[in-house]
Design a protein around this motif. Structure first.
Motif, PDB file in Angstrom:
ATOM      1  N   THR A 514       0.832  -1.206   0.000  1.00 24.52           N
ATOM      2  CA  THR A 514       0.000   0.000   0.000  1.00 24.52           C
ATOM      3  C   THR A 514       0.863   1.251   0.000  1.00 24.52           C
ATOM      4  O   THR A 514       0.599   2.217  -0.732  1.00 24.52           O
ATOM      5  CB  THR A 514      -0.923   0.003   1.226  1.00 24.52           C
ATOM      6  N   THR A 515       1.916   1.237   0.803  1.00 24.27           N
ATOM      7  CA  THR A 515       2.804   2.395   0.875  1.00 24.27           C
ATOM      8  C   THR A 515       3.543   2.603  -0.432  1.00 24.27           C
ATOM      9  O   THR A 515       3.670   3.733  -0.923  1.00 24.27           O
ATOM     10  CB  THR A 515       3.808   2.210   2.023  1.00 24.27           C
ATOM     11  N   MET A 516       4.045   1.517  -1.030  1.00 22.80           N
ATOM     12  CA  MET A 516       4.784   1.651  -2.279  1.00 22.80           C
ATOM     13  C   MET A 516       3.876   2.055  -3.427  1.00 22.80           C
ATOM     14  O   MET A 516       4.293   2.798  -4.322  1.00 22.80           O
ATOM     15  CB  MET A 516       5.514   0.346  -2.590  1.00 22.80           C
ATOM     16  N   GLN A 517       2.639   1.595  -3.408  1.00 22.82           N
ATOM     17  CA  GLN A 517       1.733   2.038  -4.463  1.00 22.82           C
ATOM     18  C   GLN A 517       1.440   3.528  -4.310  1.00 22.82           C
ATOM     19  O   GLN A 517       1.327   4.238  -5.313  1.00 22.82           O
ATOM     20  CB  GLN A 517       0.427   1.246  -4.455  1.00 22.82           C
ATOM     21  N   ARG A 518       1.330   4.016  -3.081  1.00 18.13           N
ATOM     22  CA  ARG A 518       1.166   5.453  -2.877  1.00 18.13           C
ATOM     23  C   ARG A 518       2.381   6.211  -3.421  1.00 18.13           C
ATOM     24  O   ARG A 518       2.244   7.278  -4.017  1.00 18.13           O
ATOM     25  CB  ARG A 518       0.969   5.749  -1.394  1.00 18.13           C
ATOM     26  N   PHE A 519       3.564   5.647  -3.214  1.00 14.12           N
ATOM     27  CA  PHE A 519       4.799   6.236  -3.731  1.00 14.12           C
ATOM     28  C   PHE A 519       4.743   6.350  -5.254  1.00 14.12           C
ATOM     29  O   PHE A 519       4.975   7.422  -5.828  1.00 14.12           O
ATOM     30  CB  PHE A 519       5.977   5.366  -3.284  1.00 14.12           C
ATOM     31  N   ARG A 557       7.972  11.566  -0.475  1.00 13.91           N
ATOM     32  CA  ARG A 557       8.299  10.280  -1.102  1.00 13.91           C
ATOM     33  C   ARG A 557       9.418   9.573  -0.326  1.00 13.91           C
ATOM     34  O   ARG A 557       9.429   8.350  -0.229  1.00 13.91           O
ATOM     35  CB  ARG A 557       8.725  10.488  -2.555  1.00 13.91           C
ATOM     36  N   GLU A 558      10.332  10.335   0.221  1.00 12.43           N
ATOM     37  CA  GLU A 558      11.366   9.742   1.071  1.00 12.43           C
ATOM     38  C   GLU A 558      10.736   9.087   2.295  1.00 12.43           C
ATOM     39  O   GLU A 558      11.128   7.977   2.699  1.00 12.43           O
ATOM     40  CB  GLU A 558      12.358  10.817   1.498  1.00 12.43           C
ATOM     41  N   GLN A 559       9.733   9.716   2.866  1.00 11.59           N
ATOM     42  CA  GLN A 559       9.025   9.137   4.010  1.00 11.59           C
ATOM     43  C   GLN A 559       8.287   7.862   3.602  1.00 11.59           C
ATOM     44  O   GLN A 559       8.229   6.896   4.382  1.00 11.59           O
ATOM     45  CB  GLN A 559       8.051  10.159   4.595  1.00 11.59           C
ATOM     46  N   ASP A 560       7.727   7.835   2.389  1.00 13.63           N
ATOM     47  CA  ASP A 560       7.079   6.615   1.891  1.00 13.63           C
ATOM     48  C   ASP A 560       8.073   5.456   1.861  1.00 13.63           C
ATOM     49  O   ASP A 560       7.762   4.345   2.298  1.00 13.63           O
ATOM     50  CB  ASP A 560       6.528   6.841   0.478  1.00 13.63           C
ATOM     51  N   THR A 566      10.310  -0.436   6.630  1.00 12.84           N
ATOM     52  CA  THR A 566      10.005  -1.016   7.951  1.00 12.84           C
ATOM     53  C   THR A 566       8.823  -1.965   7.900  1.00 12.84           C
ATOM     54  O   THR A 566       8.669  -2.818   8.786  1.00 12.84           O
ATOM     55  CB  THR A 566       9.717   0.096   8.969  1.00 12.84           C
ATOM     56  N   GLN A 567       7.970  -1.838   6.871  1.00 18.10           N
ATOM     57  CA  GLN A 567       6.782  -2.688   6.763  1.00 18.10           C
ATOM     58  C   GLN A 567       7.066  -4.016   6.069  1.00 18.10           C
ATOM     59  O   GLN A 567       6.218  -4.919   6.091  1.00 18.10           O
ATOM     60  CB  GLN A 567       5.682  -1.942   5.993  1.00 18.10           C
ATOM     61  N   CYS A 568       8.222  -4.153   5.443  1.00 15.12           N
ATOM     62  CA  CYS A 568       8.546  -5.387   4.730  1.00 15.12           C
ATOM     63  C   CYS A 568       8.701  -6.549   5.717  1.00 15.12           C
ATOM     64  O   CYS A 568       9.106  -6.365   6.868  1.00 15.12           O
ATOM     65  CB  CYS A 568       9.830  -5.210   3.926  1.00 15.12           C
ATOM     66  N   ASN A 569       8.407  -7.750   5.212  1.00 10.96           N
ATOM     67  CA  ASN A 569       8.423  -8.940   6.065  1.00 10.96           C
ATOM     68  C   ASN A 569       9.719  -9.731   5.997  1.00 10.96           C
ATOM     69  O   ASN A 569       9.959 -10.600   6.840  1.00 10.96           O
ATOM     70  CB  ASN A 569       7.264  -9.864   5.677  1.00 10.96           C
ATOM     71  N   ASN A 570      10.551  -9.478   4.979  1.00  6.66           N
ATOM     72  CA  ASN A 570      11.772 -10.266   4.842  1.00  6.66           C
ATOM     73  C   ASN A 570      12.830  -9.463   4.091  1.00  6.66           C
ATOM     74  O   ASN A 570      12.565  -8.360   3.582  1.00  6.66           O
ATOM     75  CB  ASN A 570      11.487 -11.598   4.137  1.00  6.66           C
ATOM     76  N   ASP A 571      14.015 -10.036   4.020  1.00  6.97           N
ATOM     77  CA  ASP A 571      15.141  -9.344   3.397  1.00  6.97           C
ATOM     78  C   ASP A 571      14.937  -9.136   1.904  1.00  6.97           C
ATOM     79  O   ASP A 571      15.404  -8.127   1.343  1.00  6.97           O
ATOM     80  CB  ASP A 571      16.438 -10.128   3.644  1.00  6.97           C
ATOM     81  N   ASP A 572      14.283 -10.070   1.230  1.00  5.49           N
ATOM     82  CA  ASP A 572      14.044  -9.917  -0.204  1.00  5.49           C
ATOM     83  C   ASP A 572      13.188  -8.684  -0.480  1.00  5.49           C
ATOM     84  O   ASP A 572      13.462  -7.909  -1.406  1.00  5.49           O
ATOM     85  CB  ASP A 572      13.354 -11.164  -0.768  1.00  5.49           C
ATOM     86  N   GLN A 573      12.138  -8.509   0.293  1.00  9.23           N
ATOM     87  CA  GLN A 573      11.272  -7.347   0.112  1.00  9.23           C
ATOM     88  C   GLN A 573      12.018  -6.057   0.421  1.00  9.23           C
ATOM     89  O   GLN A 573      11.882  -5.058  -0.290  1.00  9.23           O
ATOM     90  CB  GLN A 573      10.036  -7.483   0.996  1.00  9.23           C
ATOM     91  N   PHE A 579      16.248  -1.118  -3.850  1.00  6.62           N
ATOM     92  CA  PHE A 579      16.481  -0.957  -5.285  1.00  6.62           C
ATOM     93  C   PHE A 579      15.731   0.270  -5.811  1.00  6.62           C
ATOM     94  O   PHE A 579      16.303   1.100  -6.529  1.00  6.62           O
ATOM     95  CB  PHE A 579      16.031  -2.216  -6.015  1.00  6.62           C
ATOM     96  N   ILE A 580      14.461   0.414  -5.471  1.00  8.96           N
ATOM     97  CA  ILE A 580      13.682   1.572  -5.906  1.00  8.96           C
ATOM     98  C   ILE A 580      14.279   2.854  -5.323  1.00  8.96           C
ATOM     99  O   ILE A 580      14.301   3.902  -5.976  1.00  8.96           O
ATOM    100  CB  ILE A 580      12.210   1.421  -5.489  1.00  8.96           C
ATOM    101  N   ARG A 581      14.793   2.774  -4.100  1.00 10.11           N
ATOM    102  CA  ARG A 581      15.381   3.949  -3.465  1.00 10.11           C
ATOM    103  C   ARG A 581      16.566   4.483  -4.274  1.00 10.11           C
ATOM    104  O   ARG A 581      16.798   5.693  -4.316  1.00 10.11           O
ATOM    105  CB  ARG A 581      15.824   3.614  -2.042  1.00 10.11           C
ATOM    106  N   ARG A 582      17.326   3.594  -4.924  1.00  8.56           N
ATOM    107  CA  ARG A 582      18.461   4.056  -5.722  1.00  8.56           C
ATOM    108  C   ARG A 582      17.994   4.941  -6.882  1.00  8.56           C
ATOM    109  O   ARG A 582      18.606   5.961  -7.183  1.00  8.56           O
ATOM    110  CB  ARG A 582      19.244   2.856  -6.249  1.00  8.56           C
ATOM    111  N   GLY A 583      16.910   4.521  -7.531  1.00 11.08           N
ATOM    112  CA  GLY A 583      16.357   5.365  -8.584  1.00 11.08           C
ATOM    113  C   GLY A 583      15.854   6.683  -8.048  1.00 11.08           C
ATOM    114  O   GLY A 583      15.992   7.737  -8.690  1.00 11.08           O
TER     115      GLY A 583
END
Length: 688
Positions: A514-519, A557-560, A566-573, A579-583
């Protein structure tokens, strides 16, 4: 957030596409009723069987792909059926891959049939089998390939795996689905060679990208597209001995080699020039029987032939309407008083009937040698205005060039669709050349997935069945656009909201989705709402960047991103959010550099992005201006450092970040900093 777009009135075309079939048990979750058991508690109850065994080698890549991901998902090695007594394994369910070239179906179509004993994939071609494998892995195992590389792979765990009984028939809505471009792109170099020779992107980098495209069912026809005339009618080899092959411009043959992509246009009424090109096309088809089409589109740039024979065709069809050179991607318009480059007026007359006549003459030379092949013709620049009466042969794909990022302007989109509708009256086969990645917007997030989705539907309704967009590796900045494209080009009736939700849910998990879609939605909405973008081409392609993403927007967007991490459940997420943060980081760096540069420009009251910017550089400066110049240079240096840090990681499109096309006012890093360096030099010289 929902972005609405008013859909233009366009001509509806019958797609002649078979329905996608499914069984009533498709949604059953009861493993005892209407379900085929493939694995139970980490143990396979399945074996893979390829038929016919004599042609099993044609399906090896597909079978290996299926096996690899089944084993990763279930957590165990699959069974191998004995060569001669497969039927004795009566308690083993089968996944049957059956290649049947006698089927009377679309070459890329496939059918999955699932019953109580087997899941059977059938297709007439190897590509169809491979599409079917990837569709199966997506639909029944939830596997996704969001972007190239390991972080883009999503492989859910299924120690127990059941799939529903039913039948599914699939085939693509577009016969050509390409994120890529052939022919001359950086001067005479094509995209792949430019990446390797100039951008330090090795072969494995391109292989990763192609693997991502393959798994997302892109591909289709094998078309040698792009600007190929520089290779098929090379001025460096023919210009001196046969200047008559080339366009007569200002009373002189344009036969001196330029750069392999621009100018050196053919004289389209010279029979020997056409014969030479036709022989080159025929040789390509003969040397590579897998080729479906070859581009005979003109070189980039204008400088078309002004000889009496060519002008006679224009006069015959009364092509008299004048269009503006730098607005040639739009419909024909009244000539403006000036353009956005150097204040001069540059006009040309459309010569569509002449160019279509050239293509007709070309096909007459080729048809008897390659009757089952096609030609590709770029519809842009001087032949973008619909012809008066000349039709293209039915074997020619008319590839209409358009920029969908501007379709937020309803008038622009309506104008474009009218152009496309008119074109369909003169061409049987319609293609699209799109610019989702382009040099005017380098290394920043420019998301418009809903706009892209609607555009694909509109193109399909107008009769387009062939689609290619400029290539790019910017998956951390614009990967959502490409993911949506891959789905919509296969199925134009796919729901874009479901695609976007699936992308976010697969990548980041239920809470962070939900947060990433808002982003992502915020970037799209900003693109739609920003007034600076509506008439960007009428101003300058660089000016709007500094106005695109204000500081408060970027802070939100940085706050998103922080919240999603922090909402991710595992290291892959978490790795995918990173990865998106780099862009996002590169977007912020480039944005700030443009803001600082535009601020300096305002104080100088001069267009420092001008090609001829040297004449605008003042000899005197204030302390404030010197401070602003120093800040702009530091910010550009930082943006370049960020780009270098993420080089080759699919974060941004390295090619477009450094592109130097024929229009010299378009950017590359040294171009962005060059006017600032010259200002600095001028002030230093004056001070001495």
């Amino acid at each position: 957030m929902s972005v609405s777009h008013n859909r233009p009135t366009i001509k509806a075309i019958n797609t002649a596409k078979p329905p996608r079939l499914s069984d009533a048990n498709n949604k059953s979750s009861n493993p005892k009723t209407g379900m085929l058991r493939l694995a139970s508690q980490g143990k396979f109850c399945t074996a893979i069987d390829i038929r016919p065994t004599q042609s099993a080698g044609l399906c090896t890549r597909a079978a290996d792909e299926l096996t690899h991901y089944l084993e990763r998902s279930v957590g165990q090695k699959t069974q191998k059926l004995p060569r001669n007594n497969a039927e004795t394994h009566t308690n083993t369910a089968r996944i049957i891959i059956e290649l049947n070239p006698t089927l009377d179906t679309n070459p890329e179509s496939f059918t999955w049939t699932v019953n109580a004993t087997a899941a059977t994939l059938t297709s007439k071609t190897t590509p169809g089998i491979e599409h079917g494998v990837h569709w199966f892995l997506e639909k029944f195992l939830g596997i996704r390939w969001l972007w190239p590389g390991s972080t883009g792979e999503v492989v859910p765990s299924h120690p127990t795996l059941h799939i529903p009984h039913g039948q599914w028939l699939e085939q693509p809505d577009f016969a050509w689905r390409r994120i890529g471009l052939g022919g001359a792109l950086l001067e005479r170099h094509d995209y792949e060679s430019a990446n390797r020779n100039y951008l330090r992107l090795d072969q494995n980098h391109d292989i990763e990208f192609q693997r991502w495209a393959w798994r997302n069912r892109l591909g289709g026809l094998n078309i040698a597209d792009g600007h190929l005339l520089g290779e098929m009618l090379p001025a460096e080899n023919l210009g001196e001995d046969h200047p008559e092959y080339f366009a007569l411009v200002d009373n002189q043959r344009d036969a001196k080699f330029h750069n392999g992509k621009h100018n050196n246009q053919p004289c389209t009424t010279n029979p020997e020039s056409l014969n030479h090109i036709a022989q080159q096309v025929i040789a390509r088809f003969k040397n590579d029987p897998t080729l479906d089409a070859v581009s005979v589109g003109l070189n980039d740039g204008w400088r078309l032939c002004q000889c009496e024979n060519c002008k006679a065709i224009d006069q015959q069809f009364k092509n008299q309407k004048i269009i503006h050179q730098h607005a040639a991607m739009a419909a024909d318009i009244d000539p403006p008083t000036s353009n956005h480059v150097d204040g001069t007026v540059r006009t040309e007359k459309p010569v569509t009937d002449r160019i279509f006549t050239y293509v007709n003459d070309m096909w007459q030379r080729i048809e008897k040698h390659c009757p089952d092949k096609k030609l590709l013709m770029l519809i842009y620049a001087a032949c973008r205005t619909p012809p008066t009466s000349t039709r293209l042969p039915n074997q020619v794909i008319a590839q209409f060039c358009t920029m969908c990022n501007r379709y937020t302007d309803a008038n622009w989109r309506e104008q474009e669709m009218k152009q496309l509708q008119k074109l369909s009256d003169f061409a049987e086969n319609i293609g699209i050349y799109e610019y989702y990645e382009q040099g005017a917007w380098p290394a920043i997030m420019r998301l418009f997935p809903r706009l892209a989705s609607q555009s694909i539907k509109d193109f399909h309704d107008a009769g387009a069945r062939y689609f290619a967009t400029q290539p790019g590796y910017g998956f951390a900045t614009n990967g959502l656009n490409f993911f949506v494209l891959s789905r919509m080009l296969w199925d134009v009736n796919a729901n874009v909201e479901e695609i976007i939700h699936d992308y976010c849910l697969s990548a980041f998990g239920s809470e962070a989705a939900t947060t990433m879609q808002r982003f992502f939605d915020a970037f799209e909405q900003r693109w739609v709402d920003c007034d600076a973008l509506q008439n960007i081409e009428a101003r300058h392609p660089l000016l709007g960047i500094g106005e695109l993403y204000p500081d408060d927007f970027l802070h939100e967007r940085e706050q998103d991103l922080q919240r999603a991490y922090t909402q991710c459940n595992n290291d892959d997420q978490r790795a995918r959010v990173a990865f998106i943060r780099r862009g996002f980081e590169l977007t912020c760096a480039v944005q700030k550099a443009f803001v600082a540069t535009n601020a300096l420009q305002k104080t100088l009251a001069a267009e420092i992005w001008d090609d001829d910017f040297a004449r605008h550089i003042p000899n005197t400066s204030t302390e404030q201006q010197r401070s602003m110049l120093a800040r702009a240079l530091v910010l550009w240096q930082h943006a370049t450092q960020v780009a270098e840090q993420y080089h080759g990681q699919f974060v941004y499109s390295e090619f477009w970040f450094q592109y130097t096309p024929g229009l010299q006012h378009w950017p590359r890093p040294m171009y962005w900093q060059r006017p600032l360096k010259l200002i600095e030099k001028s002030w230093s010289t004056h001070a001495r």
